[in-house]
Design a protein around this motif. Structure first.
Motif, PDB file in Angstrom:
ATOM      1  N   ILE A 154     -37.436 -44.683 -80.130  1.00  0.00           N
ATOM      2  CA  ILE A 154     -37.812 -46.097 -80.100  1.00  0.00           C
ATOM      3  C   ILE A 154     -37.670 -46.668 -81.506  1.00  0.00           C
ATOM      4  CG2 ILE A 154     -39.678 -47.752 -79.720  1.00  0.00           C
ATOM      5  CD1 ILE A 154     -40.767 -45.832 -77.587  1.00  0.00           C
ATOM      6  N   ALA A 155     -36.902 -47.736 -81.627  1.00  0.00           N
ATOM      7  CA  ALA A 155     -36.820 -48.505 -82.870  1.00  0.00           C
ATOM      8  C   ALA A 155     -37.736 -49.713 -82.729  1.00  0.00           C
ATOM      9  CB  ALA A 155     -35.390 -48.948 -83.128  1.00  0.00           C
ATOM     10  N   PHE A 156     -38.374 -50.101 -83.821  1.00  0.00           N
ATOM     11  CA  PHE A 156     -39.297 -51.236 -83.728  1.00  0.00           C
ATOM     12  C   PHE A 156     -39.309 -52.040 -85.013  1.00  0.00           C
ATOM     13  CE2 PHE A 156     -41.699 -47.686 -85.407  1.00  0.00           C
ATOM     14  CZ  PHE A 156     -42.523 -48.231 -86.385  1.00  0.00           C
ATOM     15  N   SER A 157     -39.690 -53.284 -84.863  1.00  0.00           N
ATOM     16  CA  SER A 157     -39.803 -54.194 -85.996  1.00  0.00           C
ATOM     17  C   SER A 157     -41.100 -53.923 -86.741  1.00  0.00           C
ATOM     18  CB  SER A 157     -39.782 -55.644 -85.502  1.00  0.00           C
ATOM     19  OG  SER A 157     -40.223 -56.527 -86.508  1.00  0.00           O
ATOM     20  N   ARG A 158     -40.989 -53.713 -88.027  1.00  0.00           N
ATOM     21  CA  ARG A 158     -42.190 -53.514 -88.853  1.00  0.00           C
ATOM     22  C   ARG A 158     -43.072 -54.764 -88.823  1.00  0.00           C
ATOM     23  NH1 ARG A 158     -43.966 -48.503 -90.303  1.00  0.00           N
ATOM     24  NH2 ARG A 158     -42.272 -47.199 -91.095  1.00  0.00           N
ATOM     25  N   ALA A 159     -42.442 -55.925 -88.770  1.00  0.00           N
ATOM     26  CA  ALA A 159     -43.222 -57.160 -88.731  1.00  0.00           C
ATOM     27  C   ALA A 159     -44.009 -57.282 -87.435  1.00  0.00           C
ATOM     28  CB  ALA A 159     -42.294 -58.361 -88.900  1.00  0.00           C
ATOM     29  N   SER A 194     -28.854 -47.884 -68.476  1.00  0.00           N
ATOM     30  CA  SER A 194     -28.955 -46.639 -69.237  1.00  0.00           C
ATOM     31  C   SER A 194     -30.166 -45.847 -68.751  1.00  0.00           C
ATOM     32  CB  SER A 194     -29.111 -46.939 -70.730  1.00  0.00           C
ATOM     33  OG  SER A 194     -30.367 -47.581 -70.970  1.00  0.00           O
ATOM     34  N   ILE A 195     -30.292 -44.613 -69.224  1.00  0.00           N
ATOM     35  CA  ILE A 195     -31.434 -43.814 -68.808  1.00  0.00           C
ATOM     36  C   ILE A 195     -32.749 -44.380 -69.346  1.00  0.00           C
ATOM     37  CG2 ILE A 195     -30.172 -41.688 -68.388  1.00  0.00           C
ATOM     38  CD1 ILE A 195     -30.928 -40.707 -71.130  1.00  0.00           C
ATOM     39  N   SER A 196     -32.709 -45.067 -70.486  1.00  0.00           N
ATOM     40  CA  SER A 196     -33.920 -45.737 -70.990  1.00  0.00           C
ATOM     41  C   SER A 196     -34.321 -46.871 -70.057  1.00  0.00           C
ATOM     42  CB  SER A 196     -33.679 -46.268 -72.402  1.00  0.00           C
ATOM     43  OG  SER A 196     -33.422 -45.233 -73.314  1.00  0.00           O
ATOM     44  N   ASP A 197     -33.333 -47.608 -69.596  1.00  0.00           N
ATOM     45  CA  ASP A 197     -33.582 -48.689 -68.629  1.00  0.00           C
ATOM     46  C   ASP A 197     -34.209 -48.126 -67.362  1.00  0.00           C
ATOM     47  OD1 ASP A 197     -33.508 -50.920 -66.987  1.00  0.00           O
ATOM     48  OD2 ASP A 197     -31.331 -51.149 -67.037  1.00  0.00           O
ATOM     49  N   ASP A 219     -25.954 -51.465 -79.536  1.00  0.00           N
ATOM     50  CA  ASP A 219     -25.697 -52.311 -80.708  1.00  0.00           C
ATOM     51  C   ASP A 219     -26.221 -53.730 -80.482  1.00  0.00           C
ATOM     52  OD1 ASP A 219     -24.453 -50.191 -81.904  1.00  0.00           O
ATOM     53  OD2 ASP A 219     -22.415 -50.908 -81.551  1.00  0.00           O
ATOM     54  N   ALA A 220     -25.964 -54.268 -79.310  1.00  0.00           N
ATOM     55  CA  ALA A 220     -26.413 -55.630 -79.004  1.00  0.00           C
ATOM     56  C   ALA A 220     -27.935 -55.699 -78.952  1.00  0.00           C
ATOM     57  CB  ALA A 220     -25.810 -56.098 -77.681  1.00  0.00           C
ATOM     58  N   ALA A 221     -28.565 -54.663 -78.421  1.00  0.00           N
ATOM     59  CA  ALA A 221     -30.029 -54.626 -78.381  1.00  0.00           C
ATOM     60  C   ALA A 221     -30.603 -54.572 -79.794  1.00  0.00           C
ATOM     61  CB  ALA A 221     -30.493 -53.428 -77.560  1.00  0.00           C
ATOM     62  N   MET A 222     -29.965 -53.780 -80.668  1.00  0.00           N
ATOM     63  CA  MET A 222     -30.444 -53.686 -82.054  1.00  0.00           C
ATOM     64  C   MET A 222     -30.247 -55.007 -82.788  1.00  0.00           C
ATOM     65  SD  MET A 222     -31.890 -50.805 -82.505  1.00  0.00           S
ATOM     66  CE  MET A 222     -31.979 -50.606 -84.289  1.00  0.00           C
ATOM     67  N   GLN A 223     -29.179 -55.716 -82.486  1.00  0.00           N
ATOM     68  CA  GLN A 223     -28.981 -57.033 -83.092  1.00  0.00           C
ATOM     69  C   GLN A 223     -30.099 -57.981 -82.660  1.00  0.00           C
ATOM     70  OE1 GLN A 223     -26.722 -57.873 -85.371  1.00  0.00           O
ATOM     71  NE2 GLN A 223     -27.579 -59.940 -85.489  1.00  0.00           N
ATOM     72  N   VAL A 230     -36.510 -59.331 -79.569  1.00  0.00           N
ATOM     73  CA  VAL A 230     -37.309 -58.265 -78.969  1.00  0.00           C
ATOM     74  C   VAL A 230     -38.123 -57.604 -80.068  1.00  0.00           C
ATOM     75  CG1 VAL A 230     -35.729 -57.805 -77.048  1.00  0.00           C
ATOM     76  CG2 VAL A 230     -35.452 -56.557 -79.203  1.00  0.00           C
ATOM     77  N   MET A 231     -39.191 -56.923 -79.672  1.00  0.00           N
ATOM     78  CA  MET A 231     -40.049 -56.263 -80.646  1.00  0.00           C
ATOM     79  C   MET A 231     -39.638 -54.819 -80.888  1.00  0.00           C
ATOM     80  SD  MET A 231     -43.615 -57.795 -79.092  1.00  0.00           S
ATOM     81  CE  MET A 231     -44.706 -57.044 -80.294  1.00  0.00           C
ATOM     82  N   ALA A 232     -38.903 -54.246 -79.929  1.00  0.00           N
ATOM     83  CA  ALA A 232     -38.509 -52.850 -80.034  1.00  0.00           C
ATOM     84  C   ALA A 232     -37.252 -52.620 -79.208  1.00  0.00           C
ATOM     85  CB  ALA A 232     -39.637 -51.933 -79.559  1.00  0.00           C
ATOM     86  N   VAL A 233     -36.624 -51.460 -79.426  1.00  0.00           N
ATOM     87  CA  VAL A 233     -35.458 -51.037 -78.640  1.00  0.00           C
ATOM     88  C   VAL A 233     -35.632 -49.563 -78.327  1.00  0.00           C
ATOM     89  CG1 VAL A 233     -32.954 -50.634 -78.648  1.00  0.00           C
ATOM     90  CG2 VAL A 233     -33.886 -52.732 -79.658  1.00  0.00           C
ATOM     91  N   MET A 234     -35.292 -49.175 -77.110  1.00  0.00           N
ATOM     92  CA  MET A 234     -35.355 -47.781 -76.698  1.00  0.00           C
ATOM     93  C   MET A 234     -33.949 -47.300 -76.379  1.00  0.00           C
ATOM     94  SD  MET A 234     -37.914 -46.155 -73.842  1.00  0.00           S
ATOM     95  CE  MET A 234     -38.104 -44.379 -73.652  1.00  0.00           C
ATOM     96  N   GLY A 235     -33.566 -46.144 -76.960  1.00  0.00           N
ATOM     97  CA  GLY A 235     -32.227 -45.630 -76.729  1.00  0.00           C
ATOM     98  C   GLY A 235     -32.003 -44.340 -77.501  1.00  0.00           C
ATOM     99  N   PRO A 236     -30.761 -43.828 -77.539  1.00  0.00           N
ATOM    100  CA  PRO A 236     -30.466 -42.591 -78.260  1.00  0.00           C
ATOM    101  C   PRO A 236     -30.768 -42.703 -79.753  1.00  0.00           C
ATOM    102  CG  PRO A 236     -28.712 -43.095 -76.720  1.00  0.00           C
ATOM    103  CD  PRO A 236     -29.600 -44.305 -76.761  1.00  0.00           C
TER     104      PRO A 236
END
Length: 309
Positions: A154-159, A194-197, A219-223, A230-236
């Protein structure tokens, strides 16, 4: 769109927990071609060495694994391919291919049969999920050369999560950082289908649907994460780390009930060329042992987990 379904075969391959059966018992293999012409099974190891190059299939537009920049191949899988070629004493020639509906379809199109129109098989294909049941189902290809573990993160925004710790613990988790339960209320981006979805949709239920935003690629989710949509992204993990940048952290929390959260990556060759498969495996094993594979990840600022071979 080309990258959407690279991992879908894992859903079927790993859906059932391990059982006390002999390997391949009860697993129906796929089609086995009969009297296949030579041009559809690729070249022998001796023929590859004699001509001086090996053709390696990699997924197109798939950073940090494989992409082209000013016509120059880049990425982790490009490095793996060059390691293989160097061990064989030949040059690496990369074939950038599109991801199909399933990994089985990709193996058919690029490893053991070739596409119906104008297709041919490559000598090796990389970034193939390694799984015992999957191996039993696809007898036409030999899976070998395990070179890395991949996992969901999970990637997330520090803010968005200012109370999260600054460093992960020994297990890769960041205290007070988001876990799947947060996404009942917080927005999260995932790659569509995706499997996260699938995991978030099935785990959180219809009540969380409005908070799960789907994108054509990671890539689009991270952008969208960088833009605050979004506040976070789930993926590889590797894809999230590659796209993180300033203000974004990535962690690997425990994911109870997610049997597909971790998998091993390897190579595939045509079942007629097992000697090539052994050579590929030897080359990758040597590169794992001396740190060359880990260095490919480090050069891109990514974490690396060696596979259990």
């Amino acid at each position: 769109m080309q990258r959407r379904r690279v991992l879908h075969a894992l859903i079927a391959a790993l859906a059932c927990p391990g059982m006390a059966f002999a390997r391949c018992e009860g697993v129906k293999p796929g089609q086995r071609p009969q009297n296949t012409p030579h041009e559809f099974v690729g070249q022998t190891l001796d023929e590859i060495v004699a001509r001086g190059f090996i053709e390696i299939a990699v997924y197109e537009n798939f950073p940090p694994y494989s992409w082209q920049q000013d016509d120059e191949p880049k990425g982790i899988d490009i490095g793996i391919g060059r390691i293989i070629a160097k061990a064989l004493g030949v040059k690496a020639q990369f074939r950038f291919v599109q991801a199909g509906e399933t990994v089985e379809a990709d193996l058919m199109n690029y490893v053991w049969k070739g596409a119906a129109i104008g297709g041919h098989v490559s000598n090796v294909m990389l970034r193939v999920p390694y799984n015992s049941d999957f191996i039993c189902r696809v007898e036409q290809a030999v899976l070998t050369g395990q070179y890395a573990d991949e996992r969901i993160a999970i990637a997330f925004s520090r803010a968005a999560y200012p109370d999260a710790a600054t460093e992960p613990d020994s297990g890769g988790r960041i205290k007070d950082a988001p876990v799947p339960a947060f996404f009942r209320y917080d927005t999260v981006g995932v790659q569509n289908d995706s499997i996260s979805d699938f995991f978030l949709t099935s785990t959180l239920g219809a009540g969380a649907a409005a908070h799960i935003l789907r994108f054509p690629t990671v890539d689009a989710a991270m952008q969208a994460l960088h833009e605050g949509r979004v506040m976070a992204v789930m993926g590889p993990l590797a894809q999230l780390q590659y796209g993180a940048g300033d203000g974004v952290a990535v962690h690997t929390p425990p994911l109870p009930g997610f049997s597909l959260s971790r998998w091993t990556l390897g190579a595939a060759v045509h079942q007629s060329h097992r000697d090539l498969g052994y050579a590929v495996d030897d080359a990758i094993a040597a590169a794992l042992a001396d740190g060359r594979v880990a260095a490919l990840y480090a050069d891109l600022g990514l974490g690396f987990t060696a596979p259990e071979r």
